[in-house]
Motif scaffolding. Sequence first.
Motif, PDB file in Angstrom:
ATOM      1  N   GLY A 114     -66.925  60.078  57.259  1.00  0.00           N
ATOM      2  CA  GLY A 114     -66.898  61.147  56.094  1.00  0.00           C
ATOM      3  C   GLY A 114     -66.012  60.560  55.271  1.00  0.00           C
ATOM      4  O   GLY A 114     -65.751  59.705  54.539  1.00  0.00           O
TER       5      GLY A 114
ATOM      6  N   LYS B 110     -68.171  54.625  56.902  1.00  0.00           N
ATOM      7  CA  LYS B 110     -67.956  55.840  55.956  1.00  0.00           C
ATOM      8  C   LYS B 110     -68.835  56.698  56.863  1.00  0.00           C
ATOM      9  O   LYS B 110     -69.301  58.151  56.567  1.00  0.00           O
ATOM     10  N   ASN B 111     -69.884  56.596  57.193  1.00  0.00           N
ATOM     11  CA  ASN B 111     -70.823  56.663  57.884  1.00  0.00           C
ATOM     12  C   ASN B 111     -70.634  57.796  59.421  1.00  0.00           C
ATOM     13  O   ASN B 111     -70.929  58.609  59.796  1.00  0.00           O
TER      14      ASN B 111
ATOM     15  N   SER C 202     -69.614  50.193  55.206  1.00  0.00           N
ATOM     16  CA  SER C 202     -70.216  51.798  55.333  1.00  0.00           C
ATOM     17  C   SER C 202     -70.449  52.012  57.411  1.00  0.00           C
ATOM     18  O   SER C 202     -70.600  53.405  56.912  1.00  0.00           O
TER      19      SER C 202
END
Length: 270
Positions: free
Chosen positions: A17, A13-14, A10
Motif C-alpha cells: 500500500g 505496491k499491491n 506493482s
Amino acid sequence: MIEQIKNTASFIKNIIGETPKIGIILGTGLGQVAELMERTHEIEYKDIPNFPVSTVEGHSGRLIVGKLGGKLILAMSGRFHYYEGYDMKQVTFPVRVMKELGVETLIVSNAAGGMNKEFKVGDVMVITDHINLFPENPLRGKNYNELGPRFPAMTEAYSEELIKKADEVADEKKLRLMHGVYVGTTGPTFETRAEYEYFRIIGGDAVGMSTVPEVIVANHAGMKVFGLSVITDLGGKEIKEVPSHEEVQLAAVKAQPTTMALLIGLLEKI
C-alpha cells in the motif's frame, strides 16, 4: 528491463500500500536492524517476481516495510553480490524497483575491512566517497532515459547533507564515527596484504564486496545516498590475523548499538 521493474514494483505496491520514501539495504551482520522496526509487511525475496535470491549466510532475504526512527522505511534484509554469479543488472535491480515505488533516499550499509591506520574493529565509518574496482559498471549497455541520464555525474555520490546530519547525530549521542573512502571489489576472496596496502595507497580507507553498484544506480536514478561501513577486520602488511566470514558477522553484530543509534538518529533528522 523496464517492464520487469514496473511489474515487480506493482506486485510489491499491491501488498504494502503506502510507499516509503526511504529505502535501506542492510549488509552482512546488520540484518537484526530489521528486528527493531515496527513491521507492517514482510515479503520473502523468493516470492517477489524477477527478484534474485540471496545465497550468503547473514543475508536473510526479506523485503520489510515498517517504522524506524519515526519514519516509514522499505528495508532489504540481505543483498545480492556480483561474486554470487549475478550480473550487475540483477545486483542493482532492487534499487530500480525502489525508485519505481517512490523511494527518494537510499541508505546502504556493509561490512568492510579497514586499511586506515586509525580504524579499530567495530568502528563505524560514514562513506564519503568510493573507488570502483568492479570489472563491470551496472550502467553498461543500453541506457533508458526514463531511468536516468546516459552519463550521470558521481561528484557527490554520497549526500553531503546526509553526512552532515549523521555527524550531528554522532556529536549529540557521543558516538565514535569515522569517515572514509570505500573501495569496492568483486570478492569473494578476502584481500592479500599487498592488496590492502595498494587500496590504502590509492586513497581507500575500507574495502568490501558490495555497495558500489547499488550506489551508482541510485545516483543514476536521482536518489540521495547515505552509506555506512562497519569495520569488521583490519588488513595491511603488518596485520597477521586471517579474516573469516564468521568473524566478520560477529564484529558487525558487536557494532550494532552504534549503528542503530546512528541510523535512528539520522532517520529522525531526515
